[in-house]
Write a protein that holds these residues in place. Structure first.
Motif, PDB file in Angstrom:
ATOM      1  N   GLY B  26      36.405  -0.955  54.347  1.00  0.00           N
ATOM      2  CA  GLY B  26      36.498  -1.687  55.604  1.00  0.00           C
ATOM      3  C   GLY B  26      36.497  -3.176  55.340  1.00  0.00           C
ATOM      4  N   VAL B  27      36.461  -3.947  56.422  1.00  0.00           N
ATOM      5  CA  VAL B  27      36.372  -5.413  56.336  1.00  0.00           C
ATOM      6  C   VAL B  27      35.177  -5.836  57.179  1.00  0.00           C
ATOM      7  CG1 VAL B  27      37.489  -7.583  56.977  1.00  0.00           C
ATOM      8  CG2 VAL B  27      38.818  -5.765  55.865  1.00  0.00           C
ATOM      9  N   PHE B  28      34.299  -6.651  56.602  1.00  0.00           N
ATOM     10  CA  PHE B  28      33.062  -7.008  57.298  1.00  0.00           C
ATOM     11  C   PHE B  28      32.758  -8.480  57.094  1.00  0.00           C
ATOM     12  CE2 PHE B  28      29.728  -7.730  54.056  1.00  0.00           C
ATOM     13  CZ  PHE B  28      30.456  -7.453  52.915  1.00  0.00           C
ATOM     14  N   SER B  29      31.863  -8.976  57.943  1.00  0.00           N
ATOM     15  CA  SER B  29      31.332 -10.316  57.708  1.00  0.00           C
ATOM     16  C   SER B  29      29.854 -10.310  58.056  1.00  0.00           C
ATOM     17  CB  SER B  29      32.080 -11.368  58.532  1.00  0.00           C
ATOM     18  OG  SER B  29      31.965 -11.098  59.904  1.00  0.00           O
ATOM     19  N   VAL B  30      29.117 -11.166  57.384  1.00  0.00           N
ATOM     20  CA  VAL B  30      27.722 -11.408  57.737  1.00  0.00           C
ATOM     21  C   VAL B  30      27.597 -12.893  58.060  1.00  0.00           C
ATOM     22  CG1 VAL B  30      26.691  -9.483  56.469  1.00  0.00           C
ATOM     23  CG2 VAL B  30      27.160 -11.634  55.287  1.00  0.00           C
ATOM     24  N   ALA B  31      26.555 -13.223  58.768  1.00  0.00           N
ATOM     25  CA  ALA B  31      26.396 -14.588  59.294  1.00  0.00           C
ATOM     26  C   ALA B  31      26.808 -15.645  58.278  1.00  0.00           C
ATOM     27  CB  ALA B  31      24.940 -14.799  59.700  1.00  0.00           C
ATOM     28  N   GLY B  32      27.718 -16.510  58.694  1.00  0.00           N
ATOM     29  CA  GLY B  32      28.050 -17.666  57.874  1.00  0.00           C
ATOM     30  C   GLY B  32      29.067 -17.429  56.793  1.00  0.00           C
ATOM     31  N   ALA B  33      29.479 -16.176  56.580  1.00  0.00           N
ATOM     32  CA  ALA B  33      30.444 -15.907  55.512  1.00  0.00           C
ATOM     33  C   ALA B  33      31.762 -15.413  56.101  1.00  0.00           C
ATOM     34  CB  ALA B  33      29.877 -14.883  54.541  1.00  0.00           C
ATOM     35  N   ALA B  34      32.823 -15.639  55.365  1.00  0.00           N
ATOM     36  CA  ALA B  34      34.156 -15.220  55.833  1.00  0.00           C
ATOM     37  C   ALA B  34      34.293 -13.704  55.701  1.00  0.00           C
ATOM     38  CB  ALA B  34      35.220 -15.917  55.001  1.00  0.00           C
ATOM     39  N   PRO B  35      35.079 -13.086  56.568  1.00  0.00           N
ATOM     40  CA  PRO B  35      35.327 -11.645  56.438  1.00  0.00           C
ATOM     41  C   PRO B  35      35.941 -11.313  55.084  1.00  0.00           C
ATOM     42  CG  PRO B  35      36.127 -12.458  58.563  1.00  0.00           C
ATOM     43  CD  PRO B  35      35.761 -13.660  57.747  1.00  0.00           C
ATOM     44  N   ARG B  36      35.496 -10.232  54.520  1.00  0.00           N
ATOM     45  CA  ARG B  36      36.006  -9.769  53.233  1.00  0.00           C
ATOM     46  C   ARG B  36      35.930  -8.247  53.187  1.00  0.00           C
ATOM     47  NH1 ARG B  36      31.666 -12.166  50.475  1.00  0.00           N
ATOM     48  NH2 ARG B  36      32.296 -14.009  51.662  1.00  0.00           N
ATOM     49  N   CYS B  37      36.485  -7.642  52.144  1.00  0.00           N
ATOM     50  CA  CYS B  37      36.519  -6.183  52.042  1.00  0.00           C
ATOM     51  C   CYS B  37      35.173  -5.644  51.567  1.00  0.00           C
ATOM     52  CB  CYS B  37      37.610  -5.748  51.069  1.00  0.00           C
ATOM     53  SG  CYS B  37      39.249  -6.316  51.540  1.00  0.00           S
ATOM     54  N   ALA B  49      34.148  -8.321  47.461  1.00  0.00           N
ATOM     55  CA  ALA B  49      34.588  -9.651  47.019  1.00  0.00           C
ATOM     56  C   ALA B  49      33.555 -10.248  46.068  1.00  0.00           C
ATOM     57  CB  ALA B  49      34.801 -10.558  48.227  1.00  0.00           C
ATOM     58  N   ASP B  50      32.281 -10.155  46.460  1.00  0.00           N
ATOM     59  CA  ASP B  50      31.214 -10.661  45.579  1.00  0.00           C
ATOM     60  C   ASP B  50      31.136  -9.854  44.291  1.00  0.00           C
ATOM     61  OD1 ASP B  50      30.440 -12.765  47.108  1.00  0.00           O
ATOM     62  OD2 ASP B  50      28.381 -12.053  47.484  1.00  0.00           O
ATOM     63  N   ALA B  51      31.318  -8.534  44.427  1.00  0.00           N
ATOM     64  CA  ALA B  51      31.245  -7.681  43.230  1.00  0.00           C
ATOM     65  C   ALA B  51      32.323  -8.097  42.233  1.00  0.00           C
ATOM     66  CB  ALA B  51      31.404  -6.210  43.612  1.00  0.00           C
ATOM     67  N   GLU B  52      33.524  -8.439  42.761  1.00  0.00           N
ATOM     68  CA  GLU B  52      34.569  -8.882  41.835  1.00  0.00           C
ATOM     69  C   GLU B  52      34.227 -10.258  41.259  1.00  0.00           C
ATOM     70  OE1 GLU B  52      38.654  -8.776  43.209  1.00  0.00           O
ATOM     71  OE2 GLU B  52      39.366  -9.158  41.159  1.00  0.00           O
ATOM     72  N   ALA B  53      33.689 -11.135  42.133  1.00  0.00           N
ATOM     73  CA  ALA B  53      33.312 -12.471  41.652  1.00  0.00           C
ATOM     74  C   ALA B  53      32.254 -12.381  40.548  1.00  0.00           C
ATOM     75  CB  ALA B  53      32.805 -13.319  42.829  1.00  0.00           C
ATOM     76  N   LEU B  57      34.058  -5.693  39.206  1.00  0.00           N
ATOM     77  CA  LEU B  57      35.268  -4.985  39.623  1.00  0.00           C
ATOM     78  C   LEU B  57      36.457  -5.866  39.294  1.00  0.00           C
ATOM     79  CD1 LEU B  57      34.435  -3.885  43.293  1.00  0.00           C
ATOM     80  CD2 LEU B  57      34.667  -2.361  41.326  1.00  0.00           C
ATOM     81  N   ASP B  58      37.641  -5.256  39.261  1.00  0.00           N
ATOM     82  CA  ASP B  58      38.852  -6.042  39.042  1.00  0.00           C
ATOM     83  C   ASP B  58      39.920  -5.609  40.032  1.00  0.00           C
ATOM     84  OD1 ASP B  58      41.074  -7.393  38.180  1.00  0.00           O
ATOM     85  OD2 ASP B  58      41.398  -6.097  36.436  1.00  0.00           O
ATOM     86  N   ALA B  59      40.205  -6.465  41.005  1.00  0.00           N
ATOM     87  CA  ALA B  59      41.264  -6.172  41.980  1.00  0.00           C
ATOM     88  C   ALA B  59      42.090  -7.425  42.237  1.00  0.00           C
ATOM     89  CB  ALA B  59      40.661  -5.619  43.273  1.00  0.00           C
ATOM     90  N   GLY B  60      42.183  -8.290  41.255  1.00  0.00           N
ATOM     91  CA  GLY B  60      43.038  -9.471  41.359  1.00  0.00           C
ATOM     92  C   GLY B  60      42.714 -10.371  42.545  1.00  0.00           C
ATOM     93  N   GLY B  61      41.469 -10.331  42.994  1.00  0.00           N
ATOM     94  CA  GLY B  61      41.089 -11.183  44.125  1.00  0.00           C
ATOM     95  C   GLY B  61      41.415 -10.597  45.483  1.00  0.00           C
ATOM     96  N   ARG B  83      37.882   3.221  42.650  1.00  0.00           N
ATOM     97  CA  ARG B  83      37.004   4.278  43.155  1.00  0.00           C
ATOM     98  C   ARG B  83      36.123   4.833  42.024  1.00  0.00           C
ATOM     99  NH1 ARG B  83      36.317   7.606  47.481  1.00  0.00           N
ATOM    100  NH2 ARG B  83      35.550   9.700  47.003  1.00  0.00           N
ATOM    101  N   ALA B  84      36.713   5.046  40.873  1.00  0.00           N
ATOM    102  CA  ALA B  84      35.939   5.565  39.735  1.00  0.00           C
ATOM    103  C   ALA B  84      34.863   4.545  39.327  1.00  0.00           C
ATOM    104  CB  ALA B  84      36.878   5.852  38.561  1.00  0.00           C
ATOM    105  N   ARG B  85      35.246   3.285  39.312  1.00  0.00           N
ATOM    106  CA  ARG B  85      34.299   2.240  38.915  1.00  0.00           C
ATOM    107  C   ARG B  85      33.150   2.132  39.928  1.00  0.00           C
ATOM    108  NH1 ARG B  85      31.644  -0.512  35.217  1.00  0.00           N
ATOM    109  NH2 ARG B  85      31.351  -2.703  35.730  1.00  0.00           N
ATOM    110  N   LEU B  86      33.479   2.153  41.213  1.00  0.00           N
ATOM    111  CA  LEU B  86      32.439   2.064  42.243  1.00  0.00           C
ATOM    112  C   LEU B  86      31.517   3.280  42.185  1.00  0.00           C
ATOM    113  CD1 LEU B  86      34.285   0.742  45.430  1.00  0.00           C
ATOM    114  CD2 LEU B  86      32.351  -0.354  44.250  1.00  0.00           C
ATOM    115  N   THR B  87      32.098   4.446  41.941  1.00  0.00           N
ATOM    116  CA  THR B  87      31.290   5.672  41.849  1.00  0.00           C
ATOM    117  C   THR B  87      30.287   5.541  40.693  1.00  0.00           C
ATOM    118  OG1 THR B  87      33.113   6.952  42.775  1.00  0.00           O
ATOM    119  CG2 THR B  87      31.411   8.188  41.608  1.00  0.00           C
ATOM    120  N   ALA B  88      30.747   4.982  39.585  1.00  0.00           N
ATOM    121  CA  ALA B  88      29.844   4.795  38.436  1.00  0.00           C
ATOM    122  C   ALA B  88      28.766   3.742  38.757  1.00  0.00           C
ATOM    123  CB  ALA B  88      30.652   4.368  37.207  1.00  0.00           C
ATOM    124  N   LEU B  89      29.173   2.645  39.385  1.00  0.00           N
ATOM    125  CA  LEU B  89      28.208   1.567  39.683  1.00  0.00           C
ATOM    126  C   LEU B  89      27.137   2.020  40.666  1.00  0.00           C
ATOM    127  CD1 LEU B  89      30.729  -1.419  40.107  1.00  0.00           C
ATOM    128  CD2 LEU B  89      28.964  -1.243  38.317  1.00  0.00           C
TER     129      LEU B  89
END
Lengths: 401, 401
Positions: B26-37, B49-53, B57-61, B83-89
Motif C-alpha cells: 500500500g501507500v501510507f504517510s505518518v505525520a510530517g512525512a511524505a507518502p511512500r510505499c 522507502a526507509d528500508a531501502e534507504a 531492500l533494493d527497488a531502485g528507489g 517478497r522473498a527478502r521481506l519474508t526473510a527480514l
C-alpha cells in the motif's frame, strides 16, 4: 477576420493550412534531438523549447517536454499570453531569429499524453443510420438521445498519432453455430473531431457549459477505427469494447479554440428543449468542412456544424455525476455525418451496412481492406486564409491470426 | 500452507488479516512525512522507502514514490525477489531493526495511480438478475455472455481509496414527461475484486491467459458505486457512463497474487466450451469469502469462486483486439453474487429492483440513503492463518443540487 501576415512567407498563401491565424500546437523531433513542443507556421515549425531557452517565451520549461500536458496545465491565462507573444514574434515586423525547423524534416509525435479518452455519439444522422442498421429503424434513435450527449469511455492507451499503421484485429464474430475467432471482416473508420481538455475539475463538482468551454484547449482530427462485426456481437448491454480498442488515430496538430473563434456556428435544430445544465450561451460548434478519403479518393464531405451537441456540452455532461476531468482528457465528438451517403463519416453508413458497395479508384469497397489508407481532413475558410488541421491518416496492416 | 511466524507478534494471531503469508502493498504517510510505499504486517506497516534507504531492500528507489506503479514496472522478477527478502527480514529469526510504523497512526492513500479502469460483468447470477430487471428474464443473459468476458471502460479519475466520502450524484432520470434533473434515487453498491495490472503489453499484439496471469500484480477490494436510475436512462446503446462515474472505491492494500496462490479455485461450471484464446491451464479464480455490510450490519456473503471468468481471462480478452495494457490498469471483476438474496453483491439484486425492502438495524432499505456506510470485506482461510484485504468502505454525502 483577415489573414495576419507573417515574415514566414509560406504562411501567407491563401491555401496554407497553417497561417499565423492558426498556430496549432504539436510535438516534433528532428534528427538527433529529443521530442519537444512546437507550433506550425506555414511549412515550418517553431521550436518552442528553443524559443524559451533563448528567452523569447516563458512557459516554465513546459515546452521541453515531449507532450503538451505540462503547458496545458499552466492554464488559460498562459495559453492566451503565449499565443499573443507568438503572434507578435511571427508577425511581419516580428523577430526573425525565432528558431524554426522545416516541417518536412520533422517527425511528428502524439501531441499529448492522453489521460482518458471518451467517445460521444452526437450526429443525429449517424446515430439514426447506425441505430437502424444495428436495431432497425423503429429502435434507431434511443429515447434519451435528444436529451443528453450519449458517450462511453474509450481506451486511452490505443490512441496513436497520424501515420501509425493500424493492425486489423482478430475477434469473436457471431457465427451460425456459436461465435468464431477470425480476422475482422467489417473494418470501418469514424470521422470525428477530438476536443483536448486542458484543465482539471474537482471530484463531486459539476462543470457548467460555460466553464467547460474554458477548459477546452483545442481540437484535433480523430479517426475512431471500428470493427463492426466485433461490435455487433459484443456491444450489448455494456457498450462497445474491443471493437473500438484496435486503435484511435489523432492528428498531429491541436488547433486551439482561439484559432477557431471566428468560425462559431449553431448546430442542428433542437427537437426538444435541453435541461438547463446543458444550455449554452453562445454557439459551441464551428463552421468546419470535414471529410475523408480512401487511398487518395475523396469519399465524403460534410460540416462539423451538423452536430447536435458541442464538445462543451459533452464535457459538462461528463461531469454531471461529479466525475472529475483531467488535463489531457480527449473527447471524441462522435462520427460527423450529414444526411446523404457522400456526407457520411463511416463506411457502415455509406454502404448501408455493406449492402451497397462504393467504387474507389475503380475497385469495389464495402469495408476497409488490408493496405487501404484512410485520411481525414478539416478546414475552416476565413477571409483570405484557411485554418487547417494537418493530416490524420492511417494504413491497415493484415491481421495476425 | 501453514502460518509463517514473524517477530511482529500481532501478525501471528489466527484472526490477523495481515500475517507474514500475506504482505500486501500500500501507500501510507505518518505525520510530517511524505507518502511512500509500505507493506502491512500485523498491526504495523513496513516503511519500504526507509528500508531501502537503510540498505535492507533494493527497488531502485521505487518505494519512495507515493504510488506502487514504479515498483510494479520493475517486473515480476523484482516482485518475487522483494517478497522473498521481506519474508526473510520479517521471519522470527529476521531483522528486528526493519523500520515499522503503527498502522493506527498512518493515513492510507490510493495505492496506485490508476492508469485506466475497466469493469467486467463476470458473475452469471449477477448478470442474470440485473439483466432480468433491466430487460426482462427472457433477454436477461446476452447471447455472447457465456462466450466472452463482457466489460466496459470505466473512468479512472473517479477511483478513490477506502474512506473517501462519495457524493450522491445528480443526473438525468426518466420521468413521465421527459427526463428530469434530480438527485439519484437508486444509489447502489457493487461488490467486486479489482485486479491490478503490473506490466505493459504491446499495441497490436495479444496476450495469452498464461501471459495475462503473469502480468497481474495483485488484487484489491473494489466497490463500483452505481446510480441505477441514471443507468437505466442512459445505458443504451453505448453502455453505462455517468451512472458509474460518481466514484469507485478500492481498498488500501493490494494483496499479491503470490499470497493468494494457495487458494486457487475453479470457477462456475461452463455451459459451453470457450474459444481457445480464453482457455486457461490452471484455475484462475480463488477461494475467497467476500461480503459487505451496511452501517455495520452484515448484508451478504458469497465466494469469489462463483465467477465465470478469471481476471487473467478478462485481461487476455482485453488484448484480443490488440489493445495495449499498461502498468496501473485496474480491472474490476464484475459484481460477485451467489444465487440467494443474502449472497448478492448489489442492492438492486437483493431487493429485486427495489420491490422487496430489506431491514438494516431496524430500518427499511431498498437503495442507499445519505449517511449510509457501505463496507466490503474479503478473506481467504488458510491453515491457522487468514489472508485479509483490509477495509473498503465509503459513506454517502447528500447530493448538491
Amino acid at each position: 477576420m483577415a489573414l495576419i501576415r507573417s515574415w514566414v512567407d509560406s504562411a501567407n498563401r491563401a491555401d496554407c493550412p497553417f497561417p499565423l491565424n492558426n498556430l496549432p500546437y504539436g510535438v516534433f523531433s528532428v534528427a538527433g534531438a529529443a521530442p519537444r513542443c512546437g507550433a506550425a507556421i506555414g511549412t515550418m515549425i517553431v521550436d518552442l523549447a528553443d524559443a524559451e531557452a533563448c528567452g523569447l517565451l516563458d512557459a516554465g520549461g513546459a515546452f521541453a517536454q515531449p507532450r503538451l500536458n505540462e503547458f496545458m496545465a499552466l492554464g488559460r491565462g498562459k495559453w492566451d499570453a503565449v499565443r499573443a507573444r507568438l503572434t507578435a514574434l511571427l508577425a511581419e515586423d516580428g523577430h526573425r531569429d525565432l528558431p524554426l525547423a522545416p516541417m518536412a524534416d520533422a517527425t511528428l509525435h502524439l501531441p499529448i499524453r492522453v489521460t482518458e479518452y471518451t467517445d460521444f455519439y452526437a450526429s443525429r444522422n449517424h446515430a439514426f443510420n447506425v441505430g437502424a442498421l444495428f436495431r432497425g429503424p423503429e429502435n434507431a434513435l434511443p429515447p434519451q438521445w435528444t436529451h443528453m450527449p450519449i458517450g462511453y469511455n474509450g481506451r486511452a492507451s490505443s490512441v496513436v498519432v497520424s501515420g501509425t499503421p493500424i493492425r486489423r484485429p482478430m475477434g469473436q464474430l457471431k457465427g451460425e453455430n456459436g461465435p468464431e475467432w477470425a480476422p475482422c471482416r467489417r473494418l470501418d473508420l469514424e470521422l470525428e473531431l477530438g476536443a483536448v481538455v486542458g484543465a482539471d475539475s474537482t471530484m463531486g463538482e459539476r462543470v457548467s457549459v460555460d466553464q467547460a468551454e474554458d477548459m477546452i484547449f483545442g481540437y484535433v482530427l480523430l479517426n475512431d477505427w471500428s470493427a463492426r462485426d466485433v461490435q455487433a456481437w459484443e456491444y450489448q448491454p455494456l457498450g462497445p469494447f474491443q471493437s473500438k480498442a484496435l486503435g484511435t488515430t489523432i492528428g498531429s496538430w491541436i488547433v486551439t479554440q482561439a484559432a477557431l473563434e471566428p468560425f462559431r456556428s449553431p448546430g442542428a435544430n433542437r427537437v426538444n428543449p435541453l435541461l438547463p445544465y446543458l444550455a449554452e450561451k453562445r454557439p459551441g460548434l464551428y463552421d468546419l468542412t470535414v471529410g475523408w478519403s480512401l487511398n487518395g479518393q475523396a469519399m465524403a464531405r460534410t460540416n462539423y456544424n451538423v452536430m447536435y451537441y458541442s464538445s462543451a456540452q459533452q464535457l459538462a455532461h461528463h461531469t454531471s455525476s461529479g466525475c472529475p476531468m483531467r488535463v489531457g482528457d480527449l473527447l471524441g465528438s462522435g462520427t460527423i455525418s450529414g444526411p446523404a451517403p457522400d456526407q457520411t463519416g463511416a463506411l457502415l453508413e455509406m454502404t448501408g451496412g455493406g449492402r451497397n458497395p462504393v467504387m474507389v479508384n475503380g475497385e469495389s469497397r464495402t469495408f476497409i481492406q488490408d493496405g487501404d489508407e484512410i485520411a481525414l481532413f478539416a478546414q475552416a475558410q476565413g477571409d483570405g486564409y484557411r485554418i487547417g488541421f494537418g493530416p490524420c491518416a492511417g494504413t491497415i496492416l493484415p491481421a495476425q491470426p
